[in-house]
Write a protein that holds these residues in place. Structure first.
Motif, mmCIF file in Angstrom:
data_model
loop_
_atom_site.group_PDB
_atom_site.id
_atom_site.type_symbol
_atom_site.label_atom_id
_atom_site.label_comp_id
_atom_site.label_asym_id
_atom_site.label_seq_id
_atom_site.Cartn_x
_atom_site.Cartn_y
_atom_site.Cartn_z
ATOM 1 N N GLU A 122 0.824 -1.218 0.000
ATOM 2 C CA GLU A 122 0.000 0.000 0.000
ATOM 3 C C GLU A 122 0.856 1.266 0.000
ATOM 4 O O GLU A 122 1.869 1.325 0.681
ATOM 5 C CB GLU A 122 -0.940 -0.014 1.214
ATOM 6 C CG GLU A 122 -2.078 -1.007 1.008
ATOM 7 C CD GLU A 122 -2.930 -1.188 2.246
ATOM 8 O OE1 GLU A 122 -2.767 -0.401 3.196
ATOM 9 O OE2 GLU A 122 -3.741 -2.136 2.253
ATOM 10 N N ASN A 123 0.397 2.278 -0.733
ATOM 11 C CA ASN A 123 1.114 3.557 -0.863
ATOM 12 C C ASN A 123 2.621 3.378 -1.016
ATOM 13 O O ASN A 123 3.402 3.904 -0.227
ATOM 14 C CB ASN A 123 0.843 4.452 0.358
ATOM 15 C CG ASN A 123 -0.633 4.612 0.594
ATOM 16 O OD1 ASN A 123 -1.402 4.813 -0.358
ATOM 17 N ND2 ASN A 123 -1.053 4.515 1.845
ATOM 18 N N PRO A 124 3.032 2.635 -2.004
ATOM 19 C CA PRO A 124 4.460 2.313 -2.076
ATOM 20 C C PRO A 124 5.320 3.478 -2.577
ATOM 21 O O PRO A 124 4.848 4.362 -3.283
ATOM 22 C CB PRO A 124 4.507 1.171 -3.092
ATOM 23 C CG PRO A 124 3.333 1.415 -3.977
ATOM 24 C CD PRO A 124 2.267 2.048 -3.135
ATOM 25 N N THR A 125 6.592 3.456 -2.156
ATOM 26 C CA THR A 125 7.609 4.315 -2.758
ATOM 27 C C THR A 125 8.204 3.531 -3.929
ATOM 28 O O THR A 125 8.574 2.376 -3.771
ATOM 29 C CB THR A 125 8.750 4.587 -1.745
ATOM 30 O OG1 THR A 125 8.176 5.145 -0.572
ATOM 31 C CG2 THR A 125 9.789 5.527 -2.334
ATOM 32 N N GLU A 126 8.276 4.172 -5.087
ATOM 33 C CA GLU A 126 8.817 3.460 -6.254
ATOM 34 C C GLU A 126 10.271 3.816 -6.490
ATOM 35 O O GLU A 126 10.649 4.987 -6.457
ATOM 36 C CB GLU A 126 7.994 3.784 -7.511
ATOM 37 C CG GLU A 126 6.709 2.987 -7.557
ATOM 38 C CD GLU A 126 6.133 2.848 -8.969
ATOM 39 O OE1 GLU A 126 6.906 2.969 -9.945
ATOM 40 O OE2 GLU A 126 4.919 2.613 -9.073
ATOM 41 N N ILE A 127 11.073 2.798 -6.703
ATOM 42 C CA ILE A 127 12.505 2.976 -6.962
ATOM 43 C C ILE A 127 12.859 2.155 -8.195
ATOM 44 O O ILE A 127 12.355 1.049 -8.363
ATOM 45 C CB ILE A 127 13.344 2.451 -5.759
ATOM 46 C CG1 ILE A 127 12.976 3.218 -4.482
ATOM 47 C CG2 ILE A 127 14.837 2.549 -6.039
ATOM 48 C CD1 ILE A 127 13.382 2.494 -3.205
ATOM 49 N N SER A 128 13.703 2.708 -9.056
ATOM 50 C CA SER A 128 14.109 1.955 -10.246
ATOM 51 C C SER A 128 15.618 1.722 -10.207
ATOM 52 O O SER A 128 16.408 2.664 -10.058
ATOM 53 C CB SER A 128 13.713 2.744 -11.498
ATOM 54 O OG SER A 128 14.151 2.053 -12.640
ATOM 55 N N ILE A 129 16.019 0.455 -10.292
ATOM 56 C CA ILE A 129 17.451 0.098 -10.268
ATOM 57 C C ILE A 129 17.755 -0.770 -11.489
ATOM 58 O O ILE A 129 17.017 -1.721 -11.759
ATOM 59 C CB ILE A 129 17.812 -0.686 -8.981
ATOM 60 C CG1 ILE A 129 17.415 0.120 -7.732
ATOM 61 C CG2 ILE A 129 19.299 -1.028 -8.933
ATOM 62 C CD1 ILE A 129 17.733 -0.573 -6.407
ATOM 63 N N PRO A 130 18.817 -0.439 -12.246
ATOM 64 C CA PRO A 130 19.176 -1.313 -13.378
ATOM 65 C C PRO A 130 19.382 -2.752 -12.890
ATOM 66 O O PRO A 130 20.057 -2.981 -11.876
ATOM 67 C CB PRO A 130 20.488 -0.708 -13.887
ATOM 68 C CG PRO A 130 20.456 0.718 -13.441
ATOM 69 C CD PRO A 130 19.712 0.722 -12.136
#
Lengths: 453, 453
Positions: A122-130
């Motif tokens: 719920e209500n997540p923080t989104e992070i993008s990692i190669p």
């Protein structure tokens, strides 16, 4: 439920999803895979042990939507042994019939409603990692996390993001691993700890992910989702506060020495059989002026061993230093470095030793606490190892020892062997004729004081 | 004791001799290898578990003769991890120091006088068998001997020689293996039974022996020696009378059917997961007129499976016959045949089934006793497997079943896949479109009566 697919597509889905299942499921439904065919042509397979869930999806020819829970081992054993080609799959009343080119198999399933649901983030923080960076970080960190379930938060890898900086850390109380890198984006400070087992399975998925893909992390309060092109992994997060580890890592080093990784690995493999079983201590004598490291084990009932390899001094105070390390920790640290050359950094014998790759995709280090070892003088016989090089091979200075007793004819043939016939040694060190001069038995008797972080 | 040798020579000696040692030695001296350097330049290594002894020898540069007993695991682990190249070995007061190009290892040994002596074979009968034939015979026989130590004589392989005829036989009470061949020479009748474990180790030595070498057997009253160019194995012989097995093998067969070995192995691998766990029975329906065998498992809690492959009838009474066999025994029999094609010979459903290679180095057979299985009619759905070939794919004769429900467009794409895209099936059988017609669930319920030889 009714669909057609190929053996290869189904195998890939099953093999990935079944990694979510425990090797010893507490309930038969947890030993099952949930197979779901949707009206939109999506075939989804889910495996879970309640702590971690893996979901894989493929687009396939679905004739009739439906859902079934099938025993994971029987299903994968069956599908793996079908020839490549098309499969017709039909489920009625929880029973699945798989028809292939030469026959068919019928698997009795379980009630899919008993299958646990995957927790939502719920209500997540989104992070993008190669993907490749994430994979390298797990490879460099995961092995230092504790396998002892009573150590709670230490059984995971601690992620920290702030601004463009990302780090992963792990420790089992005796050693720690830390990797860091820059990411695209500007993240508000966030920290979370993911269980070792979940990341082990994530590592398997990452190893089959396309080179240039990214992994999206959706971090919630208690759960995290790792979303990859070929699978989604959902895991609970570990509760508790991860120890502060940054202050344990020295800021400056009196000694920075470079060794060839494979050479040291081979020597450790060779001599660690001789280390006493409990603490597995090897002693490294860094002979900085001679550009050589000598590794030895303590004298035990079964015997002992000594071996040397070349080092390159990058920075040194010019004094020989002896350090006792757990050979298992040292071997694991080297095993999780992918570069050919490794840098050892340290100050004094009982202060932390930092091992890092020279280069690589990430900033990476392993910290190992040394143990105190007595009798650290280099054994007498070994002193000749570097100094005897000028002596001719046939100088009979030791009477009853070594090849010096050989008649003249034999000695010549031995010398010839050294120069031309002997295949190259595994380590870049002095040649055979020098090592023959080592005559003293090694009798160090280490007194161990196991150090903890 | 003092000598020089190379790592590769020493590794070969140690790796062979250590196979004589038990994995769990009852006494530390039995976990050791005896190393003996003779004045004649022979380096001999011996490993034993008292029942079997393996002795290997190499010519090397011996400076001083001597003998020492060294822990086998530590010694082989050490020598295996040394780089290739020359080694100096020196023993004084039971302690062995191995010096190599970059270091040295010291191994504390045991009193060589405690090492058991290898029994002599008195007044032996000498027999010469080509190594490759002996290896093939062990490969074909050894697996049928019993692993149950209480079965005494059945835990070995029975050798029999008479005139120019040589045979080896083994049985565990449920199946038997028999190989025979001609030898050069004219032997007086002699029979002896060699323990399974000794022959397992002999098999390992034979696999590294030169192609065209011979093995000399020296048979005494209680012991046998196998003398090969690279090693000597001494074993005790098993006492007792080996059962007469020749009368168990039928003299003539109503049915002789040929199958492709790999095709049947793949099907067994595929369907044996479904066989009930205890007896692991698969049922083979030999449809001699259709040149097809259909393999199926009984209906269990977890499901069932059916599969078919082509057969070639060499001799047949023209009637379909169903036979129930332990799938484990069948898989093992096929695994120990090296030819591509296999012949099944049998008379009636509960009489012995003989499995032989088509060709090969030796006359070889495995006999398996079938088990009684009820409900041996071919399941109704399967009848269509051969007869539906004339029907067009899109004839919607079954309403709710199979791909017949596909819309026209899908059907066309499926048919295209069958002809051009589907990779070749593992078994030489009918194509996909036929198998789709199998609609009946299989519900055979085998009643097992385990048969013994």
């Amino acid at each position: 439920m009714k669909l057609t697919t190929t053996q290869s597509v189904l195998t890939e889905l099953l093999e990935t999803a079944k990694n979510g299942i425990s090797t010893r499921p507490v309930d038969p439904i947890l030993g099952s895979l949930l197979i779901e065919a949707s009206d939109e042509g999506r075939l989804t397979v889910i495996g879970t042990d309640l702590n971690v869930s893996i979901k894989t999806t493929a687009i396939t020819n679905i004739i009739q939507a439906g859902v079934v829970a099938l025993n994971a081992k029987l299903l994968t054993d069956t599908v793996n042994n079908l020839g490549s080609g098309e499969l017709d799959i039909e489920v009625s009343e929880r029973t699945c019939v798989i028809s292939h080119s030469t026959g068919k198999c019928r698997i009795v399933g379980r009630n899919p409603e008993d299958f646990p649901s995957i927790p939502e983030t719920e209500n997540p923080t989104e992070i993008s990692i190669p993907s490749k960076k994430l994979q390298a970080a797990l490879e460099a960190c995961l092995y230092c996390s504790s396998t002892d379930e009573t150590k709670l938060i230490l059984t995971g890898v601690h992620f920290h993001l702030q601004g463009e900086n990302w780090s992963c850390a792990s420790t089992d109380g005796h050693r720690l691993a830390l990797v860091s890198s820059k990411l695209e984006g500007n993240y508000s400070p966030i920290s979370f700890t993911v269980p070792r087992r979940s990341l082990t399975e994530l590592g398997k998925i990452l190893s089959t992910t396309a080179e240039n893909s990214s992994c999206t992390l959706k971090v919630g309060n208690n759960t995290i989702q790792f979303i990859l092109p070929n699978a989604e992994l959902t895991s609970r997060l570990l509760e508790g506060e991860f120890p502060q580890i940054n202050h344990l890592i020295p800021k400056s080093f009196a000694n920075e020495l470079m060794v060839e990784r494979k050479g040291m690995e081979i020597i450790l493999k060779r001599i660690s059989h001789f280390a006493e079983k409990k603490h597995k201590i090897v002693k490294i004598l860094w002979e900085v002026n001679d550009q050589q490291a000598t590794l030895m084990t303590g004298n035990t009932d079964i015997g002992d061993a000594v071996d040397s390899l070349l080092i390159k001094t990058q920075n040194s105070i010019g004094e020989n230093i002896g350090i006792g390390l757990n050979s298992g920790y040292l071997q694991e640290a080297l095993k999780h470095i992918s570069t050919d050359e490794v840098i050892f950094r340290f100050n004094k014998p009982l202060q932390p030793v930092i091992i890092s790759p020279l280069g690589g995709l990430l900033d990476q280090l392993t910290l190992i606490m040394p143990v105190e070892v007595q009798d650290f003088d280099k054994p007498e016989g070994l002193a000749k190892y570097k100094t005897d090089t000028s002596k001719p091979e046939n100088e009979n200075e030791t009477g009853a020892e070594g090849v010096d007793q050989l008649p003249e004819r034999e000695k010549v043939s031995n010398e010839t062997t050294n120069v031309t016939d002997t295949p190259p040694s595994d380590t870049p060190t002095a040649n055979k004729s020098k090592s023959r001069k080592r005559k003293q038995e090694l009798k160090p008797e280490p007194k161990l004081e196991t150090a903890a972080v």
